[in-house]
Every structure is written in C-alpha cells, then in structure tokens.
Design a protein around this motif. Structure first.
Motif, PDB file in Angstrom:
ATOM      1  N   ARG A  34       1.860   2.804   0.362  1.00  0.00           N
ATOM      2  CA  ARG A  34       2.399   1.713  -0.451  1.00  0.00           C
ATOM      3  C   ARG A  34       1.262   0.891  -1.059  1.00  0.00           C
ATOM      4  NH1 ARG A  34       7.974   0.209   0.544  1.00  0.00           N
ATOM      5  NH2 ARG A  34       7.409  -1.777  -0.397  1.00  0.00           N
ATOM      6  N   SER A  35       1.530   0.337  -2.226  1.00  0.00           N
ATOM      7  CA  SER A  35       0.534  -0.539  -2.860  1.00  0.00           C
ATOM      8  C   SER A  35       0.592  -1.942  -2.281  1.00  0.00           C
ATOM      9  CB  SER A  35       0.773  -0.604  -4.373  1.00  0.00           C
ATOM     10  OG  SER A  35       2.088  -1.060  -4.654  1.00  0.00           O
ATOM     11  N   ASP A  36       1.773  -2.339  -1.791  1.00  0.00           N
ATOM     12  CA  ASP A  36       1.955  -3.668  -1.189  1.00  0.00           C
ATOM     13  C   ASP A  36       1.931  -3.553   0.329  1.00  0.00           C
ATOM     14  OD1 ASP A  36       4.269  -2.166  -1.233  1.00  0.00           O
ATOM     15  OD2 ASP A  36       5.604  -3.905  -1.366  1.00  0.00           O
ATOM     16  N   LEU A  37       0.764  -3.227   0.858  1.00  0.00           N
ATOM     17  CA  LEU A  37       0.626  -3.017   2.299  1.00  0.00           C
ATOM     18  C   LEU A  37       0.863  -4.314   3.069  1.00  0.00           C
ATOM     19  CD1 LEU A  37      -2.561  -0.763   2.311  1.00  0.00           C
ATOM     20  CD2 LEU A  37      -0.214  -0.064   2.823  1.00  0.00           C
ATOM     21  N   PRO A  38       1.452  -4.204   4.281  1.00  0.00           N
ATOM     22  CA  PRO A  38       1.670  -5.409   5.080  1.00  0.00           C
ATOM     23  C   PRO A  38       0.336  -6.062   5.423  1.00  0.00           C
ATOM     24  CG  PRO A  38       2.069  -3.425   6.387  1.00  0.00           C
ATOM     25  CD  PRO A  38       1.923  -2.982   4.958  1.00  0.00           C
ATOM     26  N   GLY A  39       0.270  -7.356   5.264  1.00  0.00           N
ATOM     27  CA  GLY A  39      -0.980  -8.074   5.520  1.00  0.00           C
ATOM     28  C   GLY A  39      -1.102  -8.516   6.970  1.00  0.00           C
ATOM     29  N   GLY A  76       6.198  -0.538   6.751  1.00  0.00           N
ATOM     30  CA  GLY A  76       5.857  -0.872   5.385  1.00  0.00           C
ATOM     31  C   GLY A  76       4.534  -0.317   4.895  1.00  0.00           C
ATOM     32  N   TYR A  77       4.007   0.726   5.572  1.00  0.00           N
ATOM     33  CA  TYR A  77       2.734   1.302   5.153  1.00  0.00           C
ATOM     34  C   TYR A  77       2.904   2.441   4.157  1.00  0.00           C
ATOM     35  CZ  TYR A  77       0.248  -1.273   8.812  1.00  0.00           C
ATOM     36  OH  TYR A  77      -0.288  -2.269   9.581  1.00  0.00           O
ATOM     37  N   ARG A 113       5.788   5.085   1.710  1.00  0.00           N
ATOM     38  CA  ARG A 113       7.115   5.302   1.121  1.00  0.00           C
ATOM     39  C   ARG A 113       7.289   6.805   0.916  1.00  0.00           C
ATOM     40  NH1 ARG A 113       5.923   6.045  -4.339  1.00  0.00           N
ATOM     41  NH2 ARG A 113       3.929   5.128  -4.987  1.00  0.00           N
ATOM     42  N   PRO A 152      -4.020   3.198  -1.313  1.00  0.00           N
ATOM     43  CA  PRO A 152      -2.748   2.733  -1.869  1.00  0.00           C
ATOM     44  C   PRO A 152      -2.347   3.530  -3.098  1.00  0.00           C
ATOM     45  CG  PRO A 152      -4.116   0.862  -1.260  1.00  0.00           C
ATOM     46  CD  PRO A 152      -4.968   2.088  -1.100  1.00  0.00           C
ATOM     47  N   ASP A 153      -1.066   3.841  -3.173  1.00  0.00           N
ATOM     48  CA  ASP A 153      -0.450   4.590  -4.277  1.00  0.00           C
ATOM     49  C   ASP A 153      -0.814   6.062  -4.292  1.00  0.00           C
ATOM     50  OD1 ASP A 153       1.134   2.598  -5.441  1.00  0.00           O
ATOM     51  OD2 ASP A 153      -0.566   1.785  -6.542  1.00  0.00           O
TER      52      ASP A 153
END
Length: 252
Positions: free
Chosen positions: A86-91, A73-74, A76, A41-42
């Motif tokens: 992304r830091s807010d990965l889909p759960g 959403g994986y 950007r 992430p990031d």
C-alpha cells in the motif's frame, strides 16, 4: 521482485528454530521487507509460487501471513492482479528513549497517562534497582502502575515507586499525570542525581495485556531512578514495545 539475500535452505532452517507459528514468523519477515524498502510502496510483491520456493513453506501458510498484513493495512490484494504494498502505510510514531532527566520529563509530557492500579498503602522497600546506587532511601514508597498512550495507542507500561511523603503532598497530581512530569514541576524540588539502564526483555502477563502484546514478546525495559539532595525519591521500571523505540546518539 528481489528477495533478501538469504539462501533458501538457510531461510527454512531459521524458521524451523522458533516455536512461533510459521505464518506469524513470515508476517514479521514481510513487515521487515516493507520497513526496509525491500518491498516498496505501490510495487507488486513476489507471487505465492516465488514465496513458496524462497521460504519453502505451504501456500496456506503464506496466505495466512499475507492475510495478517492485509488486515494491518500493509498490503492490498486484487483478484487476478497480484498483491501490492500500500502507498498509505500505517504509521508508527517512534519514541526517542531519553538520555537525561530533561528528556525524560519531555517524553512524560508527550504521552497521556492512564491508571492501571494504585497502591493503597506505602511499602517499606523497593524492588531490586538493577543498577548502581549507593545513596539513601526514603522511609517508605508508594507504588503506582500506569499505561502511557498517544492517540489511543499504548506506548509504555510502567511501575513507579515514589517517596511516600512526596506522594502524599502531591497526591492529586501524581494520580493524574506521569510521575516525572509532576516531579519536574514541584516548586523548590531539584534533582541531584538520576540514572537509567536500558535492556531488551520479555513482556510479562500484565505488561503484555496492557500493551496488546504476546507474553514473551520483546520490549525495551527502562529502569531509572532520581534523587533529590538527600535520598532516592523516584524509581520506575518501564516497558516499551520495541517497534516504537529508537536510540540515536552523537558519536563524536
């Protein structure tokens, strides 16, 4: 950025084996890189040029694959800055496949139940159980087809067969909730024997439609039955998308 330790020639060879379009194969590979921490992430992922050299595919193929991950959403993408995880990965909520009847009921309680089709009449015989059974059968069964969901996400497609007399006595409950949940709450009914078998199978047309999969996608097929003291009262064939499934056991 580090890539998986797959030699270039071998990577292209593996990709060429499948009839699935290259961009879909690569999208699956990139999801795996993220899930396993190869791409964190990031962090910026390798450039298109590096990915082209590693996988030996065209630029447009990679753009299409990355476009899927962006929509999901994986990742950007920033013009002139590169592509980042992304830091807010889909759960994804994992489901522990039950290993006993109590866990089966608990999972049934967790997932919501939606009706796909209800058999209008009883049937005389069950489909092949696919596992050992030497007991007695009920005289007739009722077939119910269900979709089980959580937070709007379809997690399980099921075909359930219930002893007809049991179904008739508790019809309202069986039409509303998961069969195992209903059976567990019938006063005086005790499960004397239960068995389960898990295999990896291909999704069919009906289950693929219900679970938003492609026909032939891998699913965990669970077959299970339960008996009271005298006969088999419940048989179910369930399909779970493999991305939701986990199996965890103590080995000692």
């Amino acid at each position: 950025m580090a890539q998986p330790s797959l030699p270039q020639a071998h990577a292209s060879e593996v990709l060429s084996r499948s009839k699935l379009p290259l961009y879909l194969q690569l999208a699956a590979e990139f999801r795996r890189n993220i899930a396993q921490g190869v791409w964190l992430p990031d962090q910026q992922i390798p450039s298109l040029e590096d990915l082209m050299a590693h996988y030996r595919v065209a630029r447009m193929t990679l753009r299409n694959a990355l476009g899927i991950l962006e929509e999901e959403g994986y990742i950007r993408r920033g013009r002139g800055k590169g592509t980042f995880v992304r830091s807010d990965l889909p759960g994804v909520t994992e489901l522990q496949i039950p290993s006993n009847w109590e866990e089966t009921v608990a999972l049934s309680d967790l997932l919501g139940t939606e009706s796909i089709a209800d058999g209008a009449h009883a049937i005389a015989t069950l489909p092949e159980l696919g596992m050992a059974f030497s007991g007695q059968y009920a005289q007739a069964y009722r077939h119910l087809c269900r979709l089980h969901v959580k937070d709007g996400v379809p997690y399980c497609f099921s075909e359930v067969y219930l002893a007809e007399d049991l179904f008739k006595r508790h019809k309202a409950a069986f039409l509303k909730a998961a069969a195992a949940s209903v059976i567990a709450r019938i006063p005086g009914l005790k499960i004397g024997q239960a068995r389960q078998k898990i295999t990896i199978a291909d999704a069919g047309i009906e289950s693929a439609r219900a679970l938003n999969l492609n026909v032939g996608d891998s699913v965990a097929e669970v077959r299970r039955y339960a008996c009271d003291d005298e006969r088999l009262i419940y048989f179910a064939r369930l399909e779970f998308p493999t991305k939701f499934v986990k199996l965890e056991f103590d080995l000692c």
